[in-house]
Motif scaffolding. Structure first.
Motif, PDB file in Angstrom:
ATOM      1  N   LEU A 256       0.829  -1.204   0.000  1.00  0.00           N
ATOM      2  CA  LEU A 256       0.000   0.000   0.000  1.00  0.00           C
ATOM      3  C   LEU A 256       0.870   1.263   0.000  1.00  0.00           C
ATOM      4  CD1 LEU A 256      -2.844  -0.968   2.493  1.00  0.00           C
ATOM      5  CD2 LEU A 256      -3.009  -0.722   0.012  1.00  0.00           C
ATOM      6  N   ARG A 257       1.957   1.243   0.767  1.00  0.00           N
ATOM      7  CA  ARG A 257       2.854   2.405   0.788  1.00  0.00           C
ATOM      8  C   ARG A 257       3.509   2.615  -0.578  1.00  0.00           C
ATOM      9  NH1 ARG A 257       8.247   2.568   1.621  1.00  0.00           N
ATOM     10  NH2 ARG A 257       8.331   0.471   2.523  1.00  0.00           N
ATOM     11  N   LEU A 258       3.961   1.529  -1.196  1.00  0.00           N
ATOM     12  CA  LEU A 258       4.600   1.638  -2.503  1.00  0.00           C
ATOM     13  C   LEU A 258       3.614   2.099  -3.576  1.00  0.00           C
ATOM     14  CD1 LEU A 258       6.767  -1.621  -2.466  1.00  0.00           C
ATOM     15  CD2 LEU A 258       7.575   0.725  -2.171  1.00  0.00           C
ATOM     16  N   LEU A 259       2.378   1.666  -3.437  1.00  0.00           N
ATOM     17  CA  LEU A 259       1.356   2.069  -4.395  1.00  0.00           C
ATOM     18  C   LEU A 259       1.200   3.585  -4.410  1.00  0.00           C
ATOM     19  CD1 LEU A 259      -0.872   1.031  -6.344  1.00  0.00           C
ATOM     20  CD2 LEU A 259      -2.426   1.053  -4.395  1.00  0.00           C
ATOM     21  N   VAL A 260       1.195   4.189  -3.228  1.00  0.00           N
ATOM     22  CA  VAL A 260       0.994   5.632  -3.117  1.00  0.00           C
ATOM     23  C   VAL A 260       2.247   6.415  -3.484  1.00  0.00           C
ATOM     24  CG1 VAL A 260       0.488   7.514  -1.498  1.00  0.00           C
ATOM     25  CG2 VAL A 260      -0.829   5.388  -1.400  1.00  0.00           C
ATOM     26  N   THR A 261       3.409   5.938  -3.032  1.00  0.00           N
ATOM     27  CA  THR A 261       4.637   6.728  -3.168  1.00  0.00           C
ATOM     28  C   THR A 261       5.387   6.498  -4.469  1.00  0.00           C
ATOM     29  OG1 THR A 261       5.944   5.044  -2.001  1.00  0.00           O
ATOM     30  CG2 THR A 261       4.937   6.795  -0.665  1.00  0.00           C
ATOM     31  N   ARG A 262       5.153   5.371  -5.127  1.00  0.00           N
ATOM     32  CA  ARG A 262       5.920   5.074  -6.348  1.00  0.00           C
ATOM     33  C   ARG A 262       5.047   4.713  -7.548  1.00  0.00           C
ATOM     34  NH1 ARG A 262      11.247   1.548  -4.487  1.00  0.00           N
ATOM     35  NH2 ARG A 262      11.884   2.844  -2.715  1.00  0.00           N
ATOM     36  N   VAL A 263       4.122   3.771  -7.335  1.00  0.00           N
ATOM     37  CA  VAL A 263       3.382   3.248  -8.483  1.00  0.00           C
ATOM     38  C   VAL A 263       2.456   4.304  -9.088  1.00  0.00           C
ATOM     39  CG1 VAL A 263       1.748   1.492  -9.256  1.00  0.00           C
ATOM     40  CG2 VAL A 263       3.523   0.905  -7.588  1.00  0.00           C
ATOM     41  N   LEU A 264       1.642   4.948  -8.270  1.00  0.00           N
ATOM     42  CA  LEU A 264       0.725   5.951  -8.810  1.00  0.00           C
ATOM     43  C   LEU A 264       1.468   7.125  -9.458  1.00  0.00           C
ATOM     44  CD1 LEU A 264      -2.119   5.956  -6.129  1.00  0.00           C
ATOM     45  CD2 LEU A 264      -2.096   4.871  -8.390  1.00  0.00           C
ATOM     46  N   PRO A 265       2.546   7.656  -8.852  1.00  0.00           N
ATOM     47  CA  PRO A 265       3.306   8.697  -9.559  1.00  0.00           C
ATOM     48  C   PRO A 265       3.820   8.242 -10.916  1.00  0.00           C
ATOM     49  CG  PRO A 265       3.908   8.691  -7.252  1.00  0.00           C
ATOM     50  CD  PRO A 265       3.028   7.488  -7.465  1.00  0.00           C
ATOM     51  N   LEU A 266       4.284   7.002 -11.008  1.00  0.00           N
ATOM     52  CA  LEU A 266       4.759   6.495 -12.301  1.00  0.00           C
ATOM     53  C   LEU A 266       3.614   6.361 -13.301  1.00  0.00           C
ATOM     54  CD1 LEU A 266       7.380   3.711 -11.453  1.00  0.00           C
ATOM     55  CD2 LEU A 266       7.777   5.801 -12.768  1.00  0.00           C
ATOM     56  N   ALA A 267       2.453   5.959 -12.815  1.00  0.00           N
ATOM     57  CA  ALA A 267       1.310   5.789 -13.707  1.00  0.00           C
ATOM     58  C   ALA A 267       0.879   7.100 -14.331  1.00  0.00           C
ATOM     59  CB  ALA A 267       0.143   5.165 -12.942  1.00  0.00           C
ATOM     60  N   LEU A 268       1.216   8.222 -13.711  1.00  0.00           N
ATOM     61  CA  LEU A 268       0.816   9.535 -14.214  1.00  0.00           C
ATOM     62  C   LEU A 268       1.856  10.183 -15.121  1.00  0.00           C
ATOM     63  CD1 LEU A 268      -0.725  10.973 -10.902  1.00  0.00           C
ATOM     64  CD2 LEU A 268      -1.946  10.022 -12.872  1.00  0.00           C
ATOM     65  N   VAL A 269       2.997   9.528 -15.305  1.00  0.00           N
ATOM     66  CA  VAL A 269       4.046  10.084 -16.164  1.00  0.00           C
ATOM     67  C   VAL A 269       3.592  10.063 -17.622  1.00  0.00           C
ATOM     68  CG1 VAL A 269       6.395   9.752 -17.026  1.00  0.00           C
ATOM     69  CG2 VAL A 269       5.906   9.467 -14.588  1.00  0.00           C
ATOM     70  N   ARG A 270       3.747  11.170 -18.304  1.00  0.00           N
ATOM     71  CA  ARG A 270       3.343  11.257 -19.712  1.00  0.00           C
ATOM     72  C   ARG A 270       4.350  10.543 -20.598  1.00  0.00           C
ATOM     73  NH1 ARG A 270       2.096  17.318 -21.409  1.00  0.00           N
ATOM     74  NH2 ARG A 270       1.612  16.166 -23.329  1.00  0.00           N
ATOM     75  N   ARG A 271       3.832   9.879 -21.622  1.00  0.00           N
ATOM     76  CA  ARG A 271       4.696   9.174 -22.558  1.00  0.00           C
ATOM     77  C   ARG A 271       5.321  10.154 -23.541  1.00  0.00           C
ATOM     78  NH1 ARG A 271       1.033   3.799 -24.057  1.00  0.00           N
ATOM     79  NH2 ARG A 271       0.840   3.028 -21.897  1.00  0.00           N
ATOM     80  N   PRO A 272       6.538   9.882 -23.994  1.00  0.00           N
ATOM     81  CA  PRO A 272       7.197  10.791 -24.940  1.00  0.00           C
ATOM     82  C   PRO A 272       6.608  10.676 -26.340  1.00  0.00           C
ATOM     83  CG  PRO A 272       8.539   8.851 -24.600  1.00  0.00           C
ATOM     84  CD  PRO A 272       7.380   8.737 -23.637  1.00  0.00           C
ATOM     85  N   VAL A 325      26.179   8.058 -18.871  1.00  0.00           N
ATOM     86  CA  VAL A 325      25.964   9.483 -18.637  1.00  0.00           C
ATOM     87  C   VAL A 325      24.569   9.848 -19.130  1.00  0.00           C
ATOM     88  CG1 VAL A 325      26.823  11.814 -19.053  1.00  0.00           C
ATOM     89  CG2 VAL A 325      28.434   9.889 -18.935  1.00  0.00           C
ATOM     90  N   LEU A 326      23.729  10.318 -18.231  1.00  0.00           N
ATOM     91  CA  LEU A 326      22.329  10.587 -18.550  1.00  0.00           C
ATOM     92  C   LEU A 326      22.015  12.083 -18.625  1.00  0.00           C
ATOM     93  CD1 LEU A 326      20.614   7.937 -16.217  1.00  0.00           C
ATOM     94  CD2 LEU A 326      21.585   7.627 -18.500  1.00  0.00           C
ATOM     95  N   ARG A 327      23.025  12.891 -18.756  1.00  0.00           N
ATOM     96  CA  ARG A 327      22.862  14.354 -18.706  1.00  0.00           C
ATOM     97  C   ARG A 327      21.801  14.873 -19.668  1.00  0.00           C
ATOM     98  NH1 ARG A 327      27.681  15.467 -20.411  1.00  0.00           N
ATOM     99  NH2 ARG A 327      28.624  15.130 -18.363  1.00  0.00           N
ATOM    100  N   GLU A 328      21.740  14.314 -20.870  1.00  0.00           N
ATOM    101  CA  GLU A 328      20.826  14.800 -21.906  1.00  0.00           C
ATOM    102  C   GLU A 328      19.615  13.895 -22.099  1.00  0.00           C
ATOM    103  OE1 GLU A 328      21.262  17.702 -23.256  1.00  0.00           O
ATOM    104  OE2 GLU A 328      23.170  18.002 -22.221  1.00  0.00           O
ATOM    105  N   VAL A 329      19.365  12.999 -21.171  1.00  0.00           N
ATOM    106  CA  VAL A 329      18.201  12.106 -21.273  1.00  0.00           C
ATOM    107  C   VAL A 329      16.961  12.844 -20.783  1.00  0.00           C
ATOM    108  CG1 VAL A 329      17.152   9.990 -20.371  1.00  0.00           C
ATOM    109  CG2 VAL A 329      19.559   9.997 -21.070  1.00  0.00           C
ATOM    110  N   THR A 330      15.873  12.715 -21.534  1.00  0.00           N
ATOM    111  CA  THR A 330      14.641  13.442 -21.196  1.00  0.00           C
ATOM    112  C   THR A 330      13.534  12.538 -20.670  1.00  0.00           C
ATOM    113  OG1 THR A 330      13.879  13.237 -23.490  1.00  0.00           O
ATOM    114  CG2 THR A 330      15.138  15.221 -22.918  1.00  0.00           C
ATOM    115  N   HIS A 331      13.628  11.224 -20.931  1.00  0.00           N
ATOM    116  CA  HIS A 331      12.556  10.313 -20.511  1.00  0.00           C
ATOM    117  C   HIS A 331      13.114   8.903 -20.424  1.00  0.00           C
ATOM    118  CE1 HIS A 331       8.488   8.533 -20.263  1.00  0.00           C
ATOM    119  NE2 HIS A 331       8.996   7.579 -21.026  1.00  0.00           N
TER     120      HIS A 331
END
Length: 381
Positions: A256-272, A325-331
């Motif tokens: 339940l904690r992971l669902l709120v703190t990690r899974v739901l935020p990831l589910a709302l990430v917009r696709r590139p 090196v991820l300096r220029e990675v956007t997604h």
């Protein structure tokens, strides 16, 4: 309990061979292969009959929770050659995130499918389980199985990893000629034992399938198919083994904690956009003992082939250390992270992700892969 020394010894024994073409996704820190039951059966039988080493992990919710604060246990999954989503909660989380997991592939389902297979039988060795269970499982398999033949069994008791890994014991397993080793020592201990003996075992296919020995022995009944289908097998197991309720309650609270703190935020990430994915690049540079991959643009499951090739190129060049090196990675998405969770064991001096933009770093942490972002120690200019 498994000691830190035993875990370090297990990790040191692991060979540095990685299939960068595996179709894996990352779910809260653990890689999962996007394979169905038929594909898993084919992979097992293919490895067994070609004598190709195939370490299988079967993560469920308890694995996921245990790996959160136990890096060695997590590594035992990332070191596997195939990682199957054993628990329905993992499948539900994957569906919420839009991950391409086709279905749950429980270790018990894999064993049963191999048992029913009409091709030449696989020889299996049972290692562990309660007193008498491995022997009973062996006798029942040889009395009724079509797709499996028991080549031997061993009940090592409750000693340490080292005590269970004596030369005579390993030699007895190898001499059996078994093609499939089923360990049942408890998840963490079983994973550690398999890692510790990875280079010593001659059995090509190895997997910890704790409850399977009891199921095969007939001492514990598996849940009816209807309960399995609705993800209620845990309830049946609590009825069969009441001591499990504390574990399931604790794992549920963490979920339940992971669902709120990690899974739901990831589910709302917009696709590139398609154009952002098409613009992604990776540059390879060798300097000293380090291969540096400099990535740009948006990365997702659909455009990972250049990264797969770059990782293979780094291995072919003999670089013992990798720096991304991820300096220029956007997604990034779960497939990108999944590929990077299985990559480190190909590089003896390790792999680091550096210069990740704040947004990308945040997504890595949500995916459970923040541990990959360690100081580069001068690995790139």
């Amino acid at each position: 309990m498994t000691s830190p020394g035993e875990w370090r010894a297990a990790a040191a024994a692991a060979p540095q061979v990685v299939d960068f073409q595996r179709d894996v996704v990352c779910l809260l820190g653990l890689p999962l292969d996007t394979v169905d039951l038929a594909g898993a059966v084919h992979a097992v039988r293919s490895a067994a009959f070609t004598n190709k080493t195939c370490m299988i992990a079967t993560p469920n919710l308890n694995f996921l929770v245990g790996a959160l604060d136990d890096p060695a246990f997590r590594d035992s999954v990332t070191h596997a050659d195939m990682s199957l989503a054993d628990g329905m909660p993992l499948v539900w989380l994957a569906r919420l995130l839009g991950l391409p997991l086709r279905e749950r592939v429980a270790g018990a389902d894999l064993f049963e499918a191999l048992d029913r297979h009409l091709g030449p039988p696989l020889s299996v060795f049972f290692f562990g389980g309660p007193d008498g269970a491995a022997q009973a499982a062996c006798e029942r398999v040889n009395a009724s199985s079509r797709g499996l033949r028991c080549a031997g069994f061993d009940s090592p008791g409750f000693g340490s990893i080292a005590e269970m890994s004596g030369a005579e014991r390993i030699a007895r397993i190898n001499a059996s000629g078994a093609q499939f080793l089923v360990a049942a020592l408890g998840a963490k201990k079983g994973q550690a034992w398999l890692e510790h003996n990875r280079a010593k075992l001659a059995v090509p296919v190895r997997c910890h399938l704790g409850a399977v020995v009891n199921f095969a022995a007939g001492t514990v009944r598996r849940a009816p198919r209807l309960l399995q289908r609705f993800g209620l097998e845990w309830l049946w197991r609590v009825v069969e083994e009441p001591s499990l309720w504390r574990r399931y309650a604790g794992d549920g609270a963490v979920l339940l904690r992971l669902l709120v703190t990690r899974v739901l935020p990831l589910a709302l990430v917009r696709r590139p956009s398609h154009s952002a994915l098409a613009a992604a690049t990776v540059a390879v540079q060798l300097a000293g003992d380090t291969c540096t991959l400099t990535l740009t643009g948006a990365w997702a499951r659909s455009n990972l082939q250049p990264l797969r090739q770059a990782l293979a190129q780094a291995v072919d060049a003999g670089a013992p250390r990798l720096c991304c090196v991820l300096r220029e990675v956007t997604h990034i998405d779960s497939a990108f992270v999944g590929l990077l969770t299985i990559a480190p064991r190909a590089f003896p001096l390790g792999m680091t992700l550096v210069d990740a933009p704040a947004r990308v770093a945040r997504h890595l942490r949500w995916h459970g892969a923040g541990y990959l972002m360690r100081p580069a120690r001068g690995a790139h200019a």
